[in-house]
Design a protein around this motif. Structure first.
Motif, PDB file in Angstrom:
ATOM      1  N   ARG A 295      22.496 109.100 -15.739  1.00  0.00           N
ATOM      2  CA  ARG A 295      22.764 108.068 -16.746  1.00  0.00           C
ATOM      3  C   ARG A 295      22.929 108.685 -18.127  1.00  0.00           C
ATOM      4  N   LEU A 296      22.131 109.707 -18.416  1.00  0.00           N
ATOM      5  CA  LEU A 296      22.251 110.363 -19.718  1.00  0.00           C
ATOM      6  C   LEU A 296      23.588 111.086 -19.838  1.00  0.00           C
ATOM      7  N   GLY A 297      24.055 111.667 -18.750  1.00  0.00           N
ATOM      8  CA  GLY A 297      25.341 112.359 -18.780  1.00  0.00           C
ATOM      9  C   GLY A 297      26.484 111.437 -19.173  1.00  0.00           C
ATOM     10  N   GLU A 298      26.361 110.158 -18.811  1.00  0.00           N
ATOM     11  CA  GLU A 298      27.397 109.191 -19.168  1.00  0.00           C
ATOM     12  C   GLU A 298      27.427 108.938 -20.681  1.00  0.00           C
ATOM     13  N   ARG A 299      26.311 109.235 -21.358  1.00  0.00           N
ATOM     14  CA  ARG A 299      26.245 109.042 -22.811  1.00  0.00           C
ATOM     15  C   ARG A 299      26.584 110.317 -23.582  1.00  0.00           C
ATOM     16  N   LEU A 300      26.288 111.483 -22.983  1.00  0.00           N
ATOM     17  CA  LEU A 300      26.482 112.738 -23.716  1.00  0.00           C
ATOM     18  C   LEU A 300      27.882 113.323 -23.566  1.00  0.00           C
ATOM     19  N   HIS A 301      28.589 112.956 -22.492  1.00  0.00           N
ATOM     20  CA  HIS A 301      29.951 113.455 -22.251  1.00  0.00           C
ATOM     21  C   HIS A 301      30.016 114.993 -22.301  1.00  0.00           C
ATOM     22  N   PRO A 302      29.291 115.674 -21.444  1.00  0.00           N
ATOM     23  CA  PRO A 302      29.257 117.151 -21.524  1.00  0.00           C
ATOM     24  C   PRO A 302      30.621 117.806 -21.291  1.00  0.00           C
ATOM     25  N   HIS A 303      31.534 117.113 -20.602  1.00  0.00           N
ATOM     26  CA  HIS A 303      32.860 117.705 -20.344  1.00  0.00           C
ATOM     27  C   HIS A 303      33.668 117.879 -21.632  1.00  0.00           C
ATOM     28  N   GLU A 304      33.259 117.171 -22.702  1.00  0.00           N
ATOM     29  CA  GLU A 304      33.982 117.296 -23.969  1.00  0.00           C
ATOM     30  C   GLU A 304      33.552 118.535 -24.755  1.00  0.00           C
ATOM     31  N   TYR A 305      32.552 119.261 -24.247  1.00  0.00           N
ATOM     32  CA  TYR A 305      32.006 120.396 -24.994  1.00  0.00           C
ATOM     33  C   TYR A 305      31.977 121.650 -24.114  1.00  0.00           C
ATOM     34  N   PRO A 306      33.128 122.239 -23.856  1.00  0.00           N
ATOM     35  CA  PRO A 306      33.197 123.417 -22.977  1.00  0.00           C
ATOM     36  C   PRO A 306      32.436 124.628 -23.522  1.00  0.00           C
ATOM     37  N   ARG A 307      32.093 124.619 -24.799  1.00  0.00           N
ATOM     38  CA  ARG A 307      31.382 125.782 -25.349  1.00  0.00           C
ATOM     39  C   ARG A 307      29.935 125.841 -24.865  1.00  0.00           C
ATOM     40  N   TRP A 308      29.475 124.776 -24.197  1.00  0.00           N
ATOM     41  CA  TRP A 308      28.111 124.782 -23.672  1.00  0.00           C
ATOM     42  C   TRP A 308      28.157 124.586 -22.153  1.00  0.00           C
ATOM     43  N   PRO A 309      28.655 125.567 -21.425  1.00  0.00           N
ATOM     44  CA  PRO A 309      28.826 125.430 -19.974  1.00  0.00           C
ATOM     45  C   PRO A 309      27.509 125.285 -19.225  1.00  0.00           C
ATOM     46  N   HIS A 310      26.428 125.898 -19.738  1.00  0.00           N
ATOM     47  CA  HIS A 310      25.139 125.794 -19.039  1.00  0.00           C
ATOM     48  C   HIS A 310      24.608 124.358 -19.079  1.00  0.00           C
ATOM     49  N   ALA A 311      24.894 123.653 -20.162  1.00  0.00           N
ATOM     50  CA  ALA A 311      24.472 122.250 -20.238  1.00  0.00           C
ATOM     51  C   ALA A 311      25.192 121.432 -19.180  1.00  0.00           C
ATOM     52  N   ALA A 312      26.460 121.708 -18.953  1.00  0.00           N
ATOM     53  CA  ALA A 312      27.222 120.977 -17.933  1.00  0.00           C
ATOM     54  C   ALA A 312      26.628 121.183 -16.546  1.00  0.00           C
ATOM     55  N   GLN A 313      26.019 122.352 -16.312  1.00  0.00           N
ATOM     56  CA  GLN A 313      25.421 122.618 -15.006  1.00  0.00           C
ATOM     57  C   GLN A 313      24.268 121.652 -14.702  1.00  0.00           C
ATOM     58  N   VAL A 314      23.555 121.253 -15.734  1.00  0.00           N
ATOM     59  CA  VAL A 314      22.440 120.313 -15.541  1.00  0.00           C
ATOM     60  C   VAL A 314      22.946 119.030 -14.887  1.00  0.00           C
ATOM     61  N   PHE A 315      24.043 118.508 -15.377  1.00  0.00           N
ATOM     62  CA  PHE A 315      24.558 117.242 -14.851  1.00  0.00           C
ATOM     63  C   PHE A 315      25.252 117.448 -13.505  1.00  0.00           C
ATOM     64  N   ALA A 316      25.768 118.640 -13.278  1.00  0.00           N
ATOM     65  CA  ALA A 316      26.343 118.945 -11.971  1.00  0.00           C
ATOM     66  C   ALA A 316      25.256 118.955 -10.905  1.00  0.00           C
ATOM     67  N   VAL A 317      24.085 119.493 -11.234  1.00  0.00           N
ATOM     68  CA  VAL A 317      22.955 119.470 -10.298  1.00  0.00           C
ATOM     69  C   VAL A 317      22.511 118.028 -10.050  1.00  0.00           C
ATOM     70  N   ALA A 318      22.440 117.232 -11.095  1.00  0.00           N
ATOM     71  CA  ALA A 318      22.015 115.836 -10.944  1.00  0.00           C
ATOM     72  C   ALA A 318      22.962 115.067 -10.038  1.00  0.00           C
ATOM     73  N   ARG A 319      24.265 115.370 -10.115  1.00  0.00           N
ATOM     74  CA  ARG A 319      25.252 114.675  -9.284  1.00  0.00           C
ATOM     75  C   ARG A 319      25.366 115.270  -7.884  1.00  0.00           C
ATOM     76  N   GLY A 320      24.657 116.357  -7.625  1.00  0.00           N
ATOM     77  CA  GLY A 320      24.718 116.991  -6.314  1.00  0.00           C
ATOM     78  C   GLY A 320      25.900 117.909  -6.125  1.00  0.00           C
TER      79      GLY A 320
END
Length: 723
Positions: A295-320
């Motif tokens: 749910r938080l990923g839907e608010r933070l939009h991590p895909h809009e910030y490619p300079r922080w790839p490790h943060a995107a991994q957090v939401f990838a784990v949450a989504r399986g």
């Protein structure tokens, strides 16, 4: 702003920040201030009275107005406590006679006669339809006219307000104490910490903030101020997001995440990226809260910030979409294969988890070699485990000495309680005693070693607050499991509530149980009088606030236990009403007075918890006839409506047995360890004030202690829990 923060300081420390103003002749106003304070059970310390006497009269009056408002709120005297039966506790009628009178009055009323006759013909009368039932039949002023003035008694409560330092210094000290607490805070203290953190964000900070909920509140203030965030796990970021959305930083309740400004989204994602870049294994922590992360990923939009790839991994784990095996799953796999040695070795890398798993590991071990490995592992990492966890495991092992097969009481972090059969195999005495010895040695090593410790005997059986959530906010409230003496002829309970939107009916009741936890009698709206005492009458709605009381003559009580409870019969819950609190008073038989007298109040506790039945504490009579209180702070789920004492007596008896027979880590345990470490421990006689600095532990701070003394009272009892 300073005056707005004064109430926080007074409530938490019973210290009045240094009053300032022009010099003058304020002695008369100061004495009047002191006299009014005493009427509600408070008093100015000698040095505070002296300082106020040297200030202008206007300064003293302004200080008095602010302070009186705070202390009246602390003790529950900020509202008007009316009673249904105007002469209560005198002239309370028999229940059946009272109901008959209400029906008779309804038949005499043209508006209700036909409806009442129809109910009588059906054989069932709804009390709520009777005009004179459930609502006050007189004004508050009329009720006061039926009661004599309270006669002062030596046993009346007197809480001393001490002179503090400047408001800024007091606020900073309180902030450092709450933020750096080694135990979790309750909801009210967390709210106070939020206010203080916003004020103190640019000032001194605690050396460490070990409790993650506290860290989230502090991080919210730091983010607003543009300061560096304190993050070392992904869950720290999740808690911060909950705080920013006004949600639950304990992660016990779901949070509806708000749309966050772009700068805030960038800060959260940058923090996540930094945590994972430093320690990729921490991706495994995402599994514990997968749904909130999605749910938080839907608010933070991590895909809009490619300079922080490790943060995107957090939401990838949450989504399986990305595998990150959790530490707990690896432990479970090993235990599933009966590999106790392997699980123990793995858990050594997470000492806190090892300690929380000790009971299970010892029960799962199949031979002495495996049990020896478990104990040896605990001994090798005990120095790395938080003091709160060490104490909690010590308490747990102490209570595992008995036979299995008993009923087991569970209490979650919110105070909701339930009971189940205890089917665990025992922890064998050899390992249990060895672990207790190691834990005692470690706690003793961490405790301070003052030259002299002065202890109030009444505080020795007070439990250490291993969690702030085991203690409700209020005055004179002690942690769950604490035992304190009760002295007085009359014991009077009270509950006050004010509904927010819908009709709400709280019912105060008390059940009396014998030594085998069997019901002897009860007082409630269905049983207004008993040999033991009286109920003040049922109030069924509270748009302007309502109170109910139970009066008990302790010498007439036929039981071993008295268990007060607050049942929600209809309407809003404890967390939904505008305000609700419970408390008890102690009086001597000749004191008279109003139903509610502030200076006889020994405890006032906020009612803010889950469930529809509240069990604040219980009272127990010893063989010699003396009484003690055992603090519970429990909530039962109950029914959505219609909760009554008659329907939950069995559950309450079972819960009471589990709480009463459990021994908690208390102040006596700490004092004994300090004495073993070379500290001179003196039990205070209640009169002699030492001239030299001491460490003092008691229910109230005595007036006149050396200014360099360290003072520990219930307001800062958490300081006894080592880091």
């Amino acid at each position: 702003m300073p005056h707005l923060l004064e109430p926080l300081v007074i409530r938490h420390s019973h210290r009045l920040p240094l009053p300032t103003g022009p010099a003058g002749q304020g002695d008369v106003a100061a004495r009047q201030f002191d006299a009014v304070l005493m009427s509600v059970g408070f008093k100015l310390s000698a040095d505070l009275l002296e300082l106020l006497s040297g200030l202008s009269e206007g300064t003293v009056v302004d200080t008095a107005v602010r302070t009186l408002g705070t202390v009246r709120d602390m003790v529950g005297d900020h509202v008007r406590h009316n009673v249904y039966f105007i002469d209560f506790p005198a002239n309370v009628p028999d229940t059946f006679d009272f109901w008959t009178r209400c029906i008779t009055e309804a038949l005499a009323d043209d508006a209700s006669r036909d409806r009442t006759l129809a109910q009588l013909e059906s054989g069932v009368v709804n009390l709520l339809t009777l005009p004179s039932y459930g609502t006050y039949q007189h004004t508050y002023a009329e009720m006061l006219g039926h009661h004599d003035e309270l006669i002062a008694a030596a046993g009346d409560r007197l809480t001393v307000l001490h002179l503090g330092s400047t408001t800024d210094d007091e606020v900073t000290a309180l902030y450092l104490a709450l933020a750096g607490s080694s135990t979790p805070l309750n909801d009210d203290d967390l709210s106070d910490l939020k206010v203080l953190a916003a004020r103190c964000v640019d000032g001194p900070q605690p050396e460490a903030i070990p409790v993650r909920e506290n860290r989230a509140v502090v991080n919210e203030a730091r983010l607003t101020a543009g300061s560096e965030l304190l993050l070392d796990t992904v869950t720290d970021v999740l808690r911060l997001a909950c705080a920013l959305s006004g949600g639950d930083v304990t992660l016990q309740e779901p949070t509806r995440f708000r749309t966050l400004p772009r700068p805030v989204r960038r800060a959260l994602l940058a923090g996540l990226d930094s945590v994972i870049a430093t320690a990729p294994a921490k991706l495994a922590d995402v599994h514990a809260h997968r749904e909130p992360w999605k749910r938080l990923g839907e608010r933070l939009h991590p895909h809009e910030y490619p300079r922080w790839p490790h943060a995107a991994q957090v939401f990838a784990v949450a989504r399986g979409e990305l595998e990150a095996r959790s530490f707990d799953s690896r432990v479970e796999e090993l235990l599933g294969m009966q590999d106790v040695l392997g699980a123990t070795q793995l858990l050594k890398s997470a000492p806190g988890k090892l300690f929380r798993s000790l009971d299970r590991l010892l029960r799962t071990a199949i031979d002495e070699e495996e049990r020896e490995a478990v104990v040896a592992a605990a001994e090798s990492v005990v120095t790395e485990v938080s003091g709160r966890v060490v104490l909690a495991v010590r308490e747990h092992l102490h209570n595992r000495a008995g036979d299995t097969g008993e009923r087991r009481v569970f209490v979650n972090r919110l105070g909701r309680a339930w009971v189940a059969e205890d089917q665990r195999p025992p922890v064998l005495p050899t390992e249990r005693k060895r672990l207790i010895t190691a834990l005692d040695a470690e706690i003793g090593r961490r405790l301070p070693a003052p030259e002299r410790l002065l202890v109030d005997p009444d505080v020795l059986d007070v439990a250490l607050p291993l969690s702030g959530r085991a203690t409700a906010a209020g005055l004179g409230v002690l942690p769950r499991g604490s035992v304190t003496p009760v002295a007085g002829e009359l014991l009077r309970f009270f509950v006050y509530w004010k509904q927010a939107e819908e009709r709400t009916d709280f019912d105060l009741s008390a059940v009396m149980l014998d030594a085998k936890y069997r019901t002897v009698a009860w007082l409630a709206y269905t049983s207004l009088t008993q040999v033991e005492g009286e109920h003040s009458g049922d109030i069924t709605e509270a748009p302007d606030g309502a109170s109910e009381f139970i009066n008990l003559r302790l010498g007439a009580v036929r039981s071993t236990f008295i268990v007060p409870q607050v049942n929600i019969f209809a309407g809003e819950g404890f967390e939904e009403v505008e305000e609700s609190f419970f408390g008890f008073m102690l009086r001597e038989g000749e004191q008279q007075g109003q139903p509610f007298e502030a200076r006889t109040v020994r405890m006032k506790s906020e009612l803010r918890g889950p469930g529809r039945v509240a069990l604040p504490l219980a009272f127990r009579r010893a063989r010699d006839g003396t009484w003690t209180a055992k603090w519970m702070h429990l909530y039962l789920k109950g029914l959505h409506s219609g909760n009554r004492v008659e329907g939950n007596r069995v559950t309450i008896a079972t819960l009471l047995r589990g709480i009463v027979e459990r021994e908690h880590i208390d102040v006596r345990y700490v004092a004994d360890l300090m004495a073993g470490g070379g500290t001179t421990v003196t039990v205070w006689d209640g009169e002699t004030i030492p001239s030299e600095p001491v460490t003092y532990i008691g229910l109230e701070r005595p007036d006149g202690l050396h200014p360099d003394s360290r003072i520990i009272t219930p307001e800062n009892l958490r300081d006894l829990v080592p880091a």
